[in-house]
Design a protein around this motif. Structure first.
Motif, PDB file in Angstrom:
ATOM      1  N   THR A  92      10.162  23.033 -40.280  1.00 18.81           N
ATOM      2  CA  THR A  92      10.820  22.354 -39.162  1.00 18.81           C
ATOM      3  C   THR A  92      10.397  23.047 -37.871  1.00 18.81           C
ATOM      4  OG1 THR A  92      12.769  21.878 -40.514  1.00 18.81           O
ATOM      5  CG2 THR A  92      13.033  21.680 -38.145  1.00 18.81           C
ATOM      6  N   ALA A  93      10.044  22.255 -36.870  1.00 21.25           N
ATOM      7  CA  ALA A  93       9.738  22.802 -35.545  1.00 21.25           C
ATOM      8  C   ALA A  93      10.865  22.419 -34.605  1.00 21.25           C
ATOM      9  CB  ALA A  93       8.411  22.245 -35.033  1.00 21.25           C
ATOM     10  N   GLU A  94      11.432  23.417 -33.948  1.00 21.50           N
ATOM     11  CA  GLU A  94      12.471  23.154 -32.960  1.00 21.50           C
ATOM     12  C   GLU A  94      11.807  22.961 -31.599  1.00 21.50           C
ATOM     13  OE1 GLU A  94      15.347  26.329 -33.191  1.00 21.50           O
ATOM     14  OE2 GLU A  94      16.305  25.380 -34.932  1.00 21.50           O
ATOM     15  N   VAL A  95      12.161  21.879 -30.935  1.00 23.69           N
ATOM     16  CA  VAL A  95      11.612  21.575 -29.621  1.00 23.69           C
ATOM     17  C   VAL A  95      12.727  21.779 -28.595  1.00 23.69           C
ATOM     18  CG1 VAL A  95      10.506  19.815 -28.188  1.00 23.69           C
ATOM     19  CG2 VAL A  95       9.968  19.957 -30.646  1.00 23.69           C
ATOM     20  N   HIS A  96      12.459  22.674 -27.638  1.00 20.96           N
ATOM     21  CA  HIS A  96      13.447  23.069 -26.629  1.00 20.96           C
ATOM     22  C   HIS A  96      13.110  22.474 -25.269  1.00 20.96           C
ATOM     23  CE1 HIS A  96      15.507  26.130 -29.125  1.00 20.96           C
ATOM     24  NE2 HIS A  96      14.337  26.185 -29.731  1.00 20.96           N
ATOM     25  N   GLU A  97      14.109  22.439 -24.375  1.00 24.18           N
ATOM     26  CA  GLU A  97      13.916  21.939 -23.005  1.00 24.18           C
ATOM     27  C   GLU A  97      12.887  22.766 -22.248  1.00 24.18           C
ATOM     28  OE1 GLU A  97      17.465  21.635 -20.675  1.00 24.18           O
ATOM     29  OE2 GLU A  97      18.247  19.969 -21.878  1.00 24.18           O
ATOM     30  N   ALA A  99      10.235  26.501 -22.404  1.00 24.96           N
ATOM     31  CA  ALA A  99       9.450  27.345 -23.306  1.00 24.96           C
ATOM     32  C   ALA A  99      10.207  28.649 -23.555  1.00 24.96           C
ATOM     33  CB  ALA A  99       8.074  27.606 -22.711  1.00 24.96           C
ATOM     34  N   ASP A 100      11.375  28.499 -24.173  1.00 19.68           N
ATOM     35  CA  ASP A 100      12.271  29.621 -24.410  1.00 19.68           C
ATOM     36  C   ASP A 100      13.231  29.220 -25.522  1.00 19.68           C
ATOM     37  OD1 ASP A 100      14.272  31.564 -24.359  1.00 19.68           O
ATOM     38  OD2 ASP A 100      14.503  31.514 -22.176  1.00 19.68           O
ATOM     39  N   ALA A 101      13.319  30.024 -26.575  1.00 17.17           N
ATOM     40  CA  ALA A 101      14.188  29.715 -27.717  1.00 17.17           C
ATOM     41  C   ALA A 101      15.666  29.665 -27.321  1.00 17.17           C
ATOM     42  CB  ALA A 101      13.973  30.730 -28.828  1.00 17.17           C
ATOM     43  N   ALA A 102      16.019  30.292 -26.200  1.00 18.35           N
ATOM     44  CA  ALA A 102      17.409  30.279 -25.748  1.00 18.35           C
ATOM     45  C   ALA A 102      17.756  29.002 -24.967  1.00 18.35           C
ATOM     46  CB  ALA A 102      17.683  31.506 -24.878  1.00 18.35           C
ATOM     47  N   SER A 103      16.749  28.216 -24.593  1.00  8.73           N
ATOM     48  CA  SER A 103      17.025  26.978 -23.852  1.00  8.73           C
ATOM     49  C   SER A 103      17.565  25.914 -24.810  1.00  8.73           C
ATOM     50  CB  SER A 103      15.771  26.494 -23.125  1.00  8.73           C
ATOM     51  OG  SER A 103      14.871  25.900 -24.027  1.00  8.73           O
ATOM     52  N   PRO A 104      18.213  24.895 -24.294  1.00  6.75           N
ATOM     53  CA  PRO A 104      18.806  23.864 -25.154  1.00  6.75           C
ATOM     54  C   PRO A 104      17.774  23.194 -26.076  1.00  6.75           C
ATOM     55  CG  PRO A 104      19.634  23.646 -22.925  1.00  6.75           C
ATOM     56  CD  PRO A 104      18.523  24.665 -22.881  1.00  6.75           C
ATOM     57  N   LEU A 105      18.220  22.912 -27.285  1.00  8.81           N
ATOM     58  CA  LEU A 105      17.394  22.228 -28.279  1.00  8.81           C
ATOM     59  C   LEU A 105      17.350  20.739 -27.940  1.00  8.81           C
ATOM     60  CD1 LEU A 105      15.879  22.544 -31.013  1.00  8.81           C
ATOM     61  CD2 LEU A 105      18.045  21.996 -32.109  1.00  8.81           C
ATOM     62  N   VAL A 106      16.145  20.168 -27.892  1.00  6.79           N
ATOM     63  CA  VAL A 106      15.984  18.749 -27.585  1.00  6.79           C
ATOM     64  C   VAL A 106      15.942  17.946 -28.887  1.00  6.79           C
ATOM     65  CG1 VAL A 106      14.506  17.023 -26.477  1.00  6.79           C
ATOM     66  CG2 VAL A 106      14.748  19.285 -25.452  1.00  6.79           C
ATOM     67  N   PHE A 107      15.107  18.390 -29.838  1.00  9.12           N
ATOM     68  CA  PHE A 107      15.040  17.749 -31.142  1.00  9.12           C
ATOM     69  C   PHE A 107      14.354  18.673 -32.135  1.00  9.12           C
ATOM     70  CE2 PHE A 107      11.103  16.324 -29.077  1.00  9.12           C
ATOM     71  CZ  PHE A 107      10.149  16.413 -30.086  1.00  9.12           C
ATOM     72  N   ARG A 108      14.451  18.310 -33.399  1.00  6.91           N
ATOM     73  CA  ARG A 108      13.728  19.015 -34.465  1.00  6.91           C
ATOM     74  C   ARG A 108      12.728  18.050 -35.058  1.00  6.91           C
ATOM     75  NH1 ARG A 108      19.005  21.067 -35.256  1.00  6.91           N
ATOM     76  NH2 ARG A 108      19.057  23.336 -35.165  1.00  6.91           N
ATOM     77  N   ALA A 109      11.546  18.554 -35.390  1.00  4.61           N
ATOM     78  CA  ALA A 109      10.514  17.739 -36.027  1.00  4.61           C
ATOM     79  C   ALA A 109      10.179  18.365 -37.380  1.00  4.61           C
ATOM     80  CB  ALA A 109       9.275  17.669 -35.149  1.00  4.61           C
ATOM     81  N   GLY A 136       9.476  18.231 -24.848  1.00  8.97           N
ATOM     82  CA  GLY A 136       9.948  19.603 -24.696  1.00  8.97           C
ATOM     83  C   GLY A 136       8.872  20.572 -25.130  1.00  8.97           C
ATOM     84  N   PHE A 137       9.309  21.747 -25.583  1.00 11.53           N
ATOM     85  CA  PHE A 137       8.386  22.813 -25.941  1.00 11.53           C
ATOM     86  C   PHE A 137       8.638  23.286 -27.371  1.00 11.53           C
ATOM     87  CE2 PHE A 137       8.755  22.756 -21.417  1.00 11.53           C
ATOM     88  CZ  PHE A 137       7.461  22.985 -20.968  1.00 11.53           C
ATOM     89  N   ALA A 138       7.558  23.398 -28.141  1.00 11.21           N
ATOM     90  CA  ALA A 138       7.622  23.916 -29.506  1.00 11.21           C
ATOM     91  C   ALA A 138       6.823  25.207 -29.559  1.00 11.21           C
ATOM     92  CB  ALA A 138       7.033  22.905 -30.492  1.00 11.21           C
ATOM     93  N   ARG A 139       7.164  26.072 -30.493  1.00 15.57           N
ATOM     94  CA  ARG A 139       6.368  27.290 -30.682  1.00 15.57           C
ATOM     95  C   ARG A 139       5.001  26.898 -31.219  1.00 15.57           C
ATOM     96  NH1 ARG A 139       9.418  32.017 -30.553  1.00 15.57           N
ATOM     97  NH2 ARG A 139      11.659  31.682 -30.771  1.00 15.57           N
ATOM     98  N   ALA A 140       3.962  27.488 -30.651  1.00 17.86           N
ATOM     99  CA  ALA A 140       2.599  27.177 -31.065  1.00 17.86           C
ATOM    100  C   ALA A 140       2.384  27.474 -32.548  1.00 17.86           C
ATOM    101  CB  ALA A 140       1.593  27.951 -30.212  1.00 17.86           C
TER     102      ALA A 140
END
Length: 146
Positions: A92-97, A99-109, A136-140
């Protein structure tokens, strides 16, 4: 005295791939992958529209590519688009608002979901967009094709 060209050719042999930047494309339409740059080659499998591939080398109307699983094959150049996608390789990739894991989660893929590629940041994040328009932003490290 060695010339720069001679040094670069030695470096390319000693460190293959080190000098070349990765080039990624996406498949513009479902296409057959072959074991050789010819329709007379062995058909390996069909690759789906939007799948990201790494370009290895191009020959006339054919391009040698690698997919996220590491499979190397040939595809007709006309089946590749300049638009880029990434594929989720993590469970699962968490996509945030931001580029920071502490920012709100937008969706999961989930694994194998295709996302539109925006840009890769030096901080280890990738700007992505879901086909529903959410971005949003996902971890590379959680995607491939960036």
């Amino acid at each position: 005295m060695r010339t720069l060209a001679a040094w670069l050719s030695v470096a390319a042999i000693a460190f293959p791939g080190a000098a070349a930047a990765l080039e990624f494309r996406s498949v513009s339409e479902a296409a057959v992958l072959y074991d050789a740059p010819s329709k007379q080659g062995k058909k390996l499998f069909v690759i789906q529209t939007g799948t990201p591939v790494e370009v290895i080398v191009g020959l006339d109307q054919w391009t040698k590519v690698r997919d996220a699983a590491g499979t190397i094959a040939w595809i007709e150049r006309k089946s590749l688009a300049a638009a880029r996608t990434v594929i989720v390789t993590a469970p699962t990739a968490e996509v945030h608002e931001q580029a920071d894991a502490a920012s709100p989660l937008v969706f999961r893929a989930e694994k194998d979901v295709l996302l539109e590629f925006g840009e890769k940041l030096s901080s280890g994040w990738v700007r992505v967009k879901h086909r529903d328009g959410t971005s949003g932003f996902a971890r590379a490290q959680d995607v491939w094709g960036e």
